[in-house]
Design an enzyme around this catalytic site. Structure first.
Site, PDB file in Angstrom:
ATOM      1  N   CYS A   4      47.005  11.674  -4.546  1.00  0.00           N
ATOM      2  CA  CYS A   4      45.782  12.549  -4.696  1.00  0.00           C
ATOM      3  C   CYS A   4      45.567  13.044  -6.242  1.00  0.00           C
ATOM      4  CB  CYS A   4      46.269  13.716  -3.873  1.00  0.00           C
ATOM      5  SG  CYS A   4      45.042  15.051  -4.051  1.00  0.00           S
ATOM      6  N   CYS A   7      46.414  16.700  -6.678  1.00  0.00           N
ATOM      7  CA  CYS A   7      47.989  16.969  -6.793  1.00  0.00           C
ATOM      8  C   CYS A   7      48.689  16.442  -8.100  1.00  0.00           C
ATOM      9  CB  CYS A   7      48.460  16.176  -5.464  1.00  0.00           C
ATOM     10  SG  CYS A   7      48.278  17.088  -3.851  1.00  0.00           S
ATOM     11  N   HIS A  46      48.460  20.777  -1.067  1.00  0.00           N
ATOM     12  CA  HIS A  46      47.402  19.858  -0.798  1.00  0.00           C
ATOM     13  C   HIS A  46      46.753  20.170   0.747  1.00  0.00           C
ATOM     14  CE1 HIS A  46      45.172  15.760  -0.578  1.00  0.00           C
ATOM     15  NE2 HIS A  46      45.589  15.942   0.584  1.00  0.00           N
ATOM     16  N   ASN A  86      32.159  21.065  -1.631  1.00  0.00           N
ATOM     17  CA  ASN A  86      31.671  19.943  -0.924  1.00  0.00           C
ATOM     18  C   ASN A  86      32.670  19.366   0.157  1.00  0.00           C
ATOM     19  OD1 ASN A  86      29.380  19.898  -2.683  1.00  0.00           O
ATOM     20  ND2 ASN A  86      30.428  18.998  -4.199  1.00  0.00           N
ATOM     21  N   GLY A  92      29.250  15.592   0.231  1.00  0.00           N
ATOM     22  CA  GLY A  92      29.223  14.853  -1.322  1.00  0.00           C
ATOM     23  C   GLY A  92      30.590  15.083  -1.655  1.00  0.00           C
ATOM     24  N   THR A  94      34.104  14.070  -3.092  1.00  0.00           N
ATOM     25  CA  THR A  94      34.453  12.915  -3.696  1.00  0.00           C
ATOM     26  C   THR A  94      36.293  12.777  -3.702  1.00  0.00           C
ATOM     27  OG1 THR A  94      34.041  13.341  -5.905  1.00  0.00           O
ATOM     28  CG2 THR A  94      32.480  12.088  -4.826  1.00  0.00           C
ATOM     29  N   HIS A  97      40.886  16.527  -1.917  1.00  0.00           N
ATOM     30  CA  HIS A  97      41.871  18.055  -2.035  1.00  0.00           C
ATOM     31  C   HIS A  97      40.987  18.984  -2.250  1.00  0.00           C
ATOM     32  CE1 HIS A  97      45.679  19.610  -4.025  1.00  0.00           C
ATOM     33  NE2 HIS A  97      44.813  20.529  -3.899  1.00  0.00           N
ATOM     34  N   HIS A  99      38.636  21.857  -3.047  1.00  0.00           N
ATOM     35  CA  HIS A  99      38.369  22.454  -4.414  1.00  0.00           C
ATOM     36  C   HIS A  99      37.348  23.174  -4.353  1.00  0.00           C
ATOM     37  CE1 HIS A  99      36.676  18.608  -4.272  1.00  0.00           C
ATOM     38  NE2 HIS A  99      35.639  18.757  -5.069  1.00  0.00           N
ATOM     39  N   HIS A 101      34.025  24.458  -6.860  1.00  0.00           N
ATOM     40  CA  HIS A 101      33.394  24.449  -8.081  1.00  0.00           C
ATOM     41  C   HIS A 101      32.901  25.771  -8.414  1.00  0.00           C
ATOM     42  CE1 HIS A 101      32.749  19.639  -7.784  1.00  0.00           C
ATOM     43  NE2 HIS A 101      33.099  20.118  -6.737  1.00  0.00           N
TER      44      HIS A 101
HETATM   45  P1  5GP Z   1      33.339  16.868  -5.293  1.00  0.00           P
HETATM   46  O1  5GP Z   1      32.432  15.886  -5.535  1.00  0.00           O
HETATM   47  O2  5GP Z   1      34.436  16.183  -4.536  1.00  0.00           O
HETATM   48  O3  5GP Z   1      33.062  18.058  -4.881  1.00  0.00           O
HETATM   49  O4  5GP Z   1      34.090  16.977  -6.616  1.00  0.00           O
HETATM   50  C1  5GP Z   1      34.951  16.375  -7.608  1.00  0.00           C
HETATM   51  C2  5GP Z   1      34.867  16.865  -9.005  1.00  0.00           C
HETATM   52  O5  5GP Z   1      36.079  16.451  -9.589  1.00  0.00           O
HETATM   53  C3  5GP Z   1      33.843  16.225  -9.637  1.00  0.00           C
HETATM   54  O6  5GP Z   1      33.114  17.305 -10.290  1.00  0.00           O
HETATM   55  C4  5GP Z   1      34.627  15.363 -10.762  1.00  0.00           C
HETATM   56  O7  5GP Z   1      33.772  15.327 -11.934  1.00  0.00           O
HETATM   57  C5  5GP Z   1      35.790  15.826 -10.780  1.00  0.00           C
HETATM   58  N1  5GP Z   1      36.981  15.195 -11.261  1.00  0.00           N
HETATM   59  C6  5GP Z   1      37.374  14.013 -10.499  1.00  0.00           C
HETATM   60  N2  5GP Z   1      38.404  13.545 -11.339  1.00  0.00           N
HETATM   61  C7  5GP Z   1      38.816  14.457 -12.040  1.00  0.00           C
HETATM   62  C8  5GP Z   1      39.983  14.336 -13.077  1.00  0.00           C
HETATM   63  O8  5GP Z   1      40.611  13.612 -13.043  1.00  0.00           O
HETATM   64  N3  5GP Z   1      40.074  15.660 -14.015  1.00  0.00           N
HETATM   65  C9  5GP Z   1      39.044  16.552 -13.784  1.00  0.00           C
HETATM   66  N4  5GP Z   1      38.979  17.507 -14.544  1.00  0.00           N
HETATM   67  N5  5GP Z   1      37.918  16.516 -12.781  1.00  0.00           N
HETATM   68  C10 5GP Z   1      37.705  15.560 -12.179  1.00  0.00           C
HETATM   69 ZN    ZN Z   2      46.187  16.719  -3.290  1.00  0.00          ZN
END
Ligand code: 5GP
Ligand code: ZN
Length: 113
Positions: A4, A7, A46, A86, A92, A94, A97, A99, A101
């Site tokens: 992850c 993580c 996690h 998301n 959406g 990606t 884990h 999170h 925004h």
């Molecule tokens: P999701 O689309 O899952 O809601 O958001 C994942 C977010 O994680 C995306 O906005 C992407 O730019 C960010 N992200 C993915 N990998 C990394 C990383 O290694 N470092 C940082 N700082 N952000 C990441």
């Molecule tokens: Zn994780």
């Protein structure tokens, strides 16, 4: 979780630009910012997604919202901000884990695309 990304960021195995950390959560700047301020706030534990929250592990979510409001003040988001989670494929998500925004510094559209 061995594979992850978040993580690994939490463990310091992948570098990140941290803005806040305590024993339960970590906040760091998104790699691909979608607004002038774009911070991700994650639980250190996690949890794969919002769909995996339970009575036992969900307390961290209220803590994350308090941290988000505090960061918004510190980062100068006087005019408002958006907190986004998301969840799953249609949502959406990606990174699997949990999170949140924290986005601000520009006016946001509704509904989201
Ligand atoms: P999701 O689309 O899952 O809601 O958001 C994942 C977010 O994680 C995306 O906005 C992407 O730019 C960010 N992200 C993915 N990998 C990394 C990383 O290694 N470092 C940082 N700082 N952000 C990441
Ligand atoms: Zn994780």
């Amino acid at each position: 979780m061995a594979d992850c990304v978040f993580c690994k960021i939490s463990a310091g195995e992948i570098p990140s630009k941290k803005v806040y950390e305590d024993d339960k959560v970590l906040a760091f700047y998104d790699l691909d910012p979608q607004a002038p301020v774009h911070v991700l706030i994650i639980p250190k534990e996690h949890i794969a997604s919002a769909d995996e929250l339970t009575e036992e592990n969900s307390g961290v979510v209220s803590h994350i919202f308090l941290v988000a409001a505090r960061l918004a003040k510190e980062l100068g988001l006087k005019n408002g901000y958006r907190i986004v989670n998301n969840c799953g494929e249609d949502g959406g998500q990606t990174v699997k884990h949990l999170h949140f925004h924290l986005l601000g510094g520009r006016s946001m559209k509704w509904p989201p695309g």
